[in-house]
Design an enzyme around this catalytic site. Sequence first.
Site, PDB file in Angstrom:
ATOM      1  N   MET A   1       5.811   1.281 -10.464  1.00  0.00           N
ATOM      2  CA  MET A   1       5.474   0.602  -9.205  1.00  0.00           C
ATOM      3  C   MET A   1       4.836  -0.762  -9.477  1.00  0.00           C
ATOM      4  SD  MET A   1       6.120   2.466  -6.383  1.00  0.00           S
ATOM      5  CE  MET A   1       4.835   2.316  -5.166  1.00  0.00           C
TER       6      MET A   1
ATOM      7  N   MET B   1       0.841  -1.191   0.000  1.00  0.00           N
ATOM      8  CA  MET B   1       0.000   0.000   0.000  1.00  0.00           C
ATOM      9  C   MET B   1       0.871   1.233   0.000  1.00  0.00           C
ATOM     10  SD  MET B   1      -2.747   1.598   0.069  1.00  0.00           S
ATOM     11  CE  MET B   1      -2.495   3.345  -0.001  1.00  0.00           C
ATOM     12  N   PRO B   2       1.516   1.531  -1.087  1.00  0.00           N
ATOM     13  CA  PRO B   2       2.313   2.758  -1.110  1.00  0.00           C
ATOM     14  C   PRO B   2       1.442   4.018  -1.175  1.00  0.00           C
ATOM     15  CG  PRO B   2       3.110   1.179  -2.719  1.00  0.00           C
ATOM     16  CD  PRO B   2       1.790   0.685  -2.234  1.00  0.00           C
ATOM     17  N   LEU B   3       1.899   5.027  -0.494  1.00  0.00           N
ATOM     18  CA  LEU B   3       1.359   6.382  -0.608  1.00  0.00           C
ATOM     19  C   LEU B   3       2.532   7.237  -1.049  1.00  0.00           C
ATOM     20  CD1 LEU B   3      -0.724   8.649  -0.172  1.00  0.00           C
ATOM     21  CD2 LEU B   3       0.017   8.717   2.219  1.00  0.00           C
TER      22      LEU B   3
ATOM     23  N   THR C   1       5.886   6.125   0.881  1.00  0.00           N
ATOM     24  CA  THR C   1       5.674   5.448   2.158  1.00  0.00           C
ATOM     25  C   THR C   1       5.048   4.102   1.823  1.00  0.00           C
ATOM     26  OG1 THR C   1       5.293   7.575   3.265  1.00  0.00           O
ATOM     27  CG2 THR C   1       4.584   5.582   4.425  1.00  0.00           C
TER      28      THR C   1
END
Length: 126
Positions: free
Chosen positions: A28, A1-3, A72
């Site tokens: 990604m 779960m990248p932000l 993140t």
Amino acid sequence: MPLTHIALRSGKSESYRKAICDSFHRAMTETFDVSEDNDFIIITEHDAANFRYDANYLGIDRSSDLVFIQITANNTRTIEQKKALFSRVATALAEDPGLRSEDIFISLVEVEKENWSLGNGLAQYA
């Protein structure tokens, strides 16, 4: 779960900003085990006075087209995946919108899975 937060100098077109997001997200999905629908990117634009950087730190010749990319993500990726991501992002952003690799600055912040709430006040990954 990248932000992901992407910061750049003000004045770029909407299509340029969209190309950055699209190319970054493609990188990604190709290298970092991120699904197509896991697309959370924030772009902020800054005037010159609020966008500081050393133009030659570590011998890298940066221009005013520099972008800061802070990701993140869960701390579940290998060093090889991280290196592949950094390389693929540089290639993808060179292809579209045409950024030089010297102008791509990436910082990866890793967190434990339980540190996310993706909505509804729940810790979905805990």
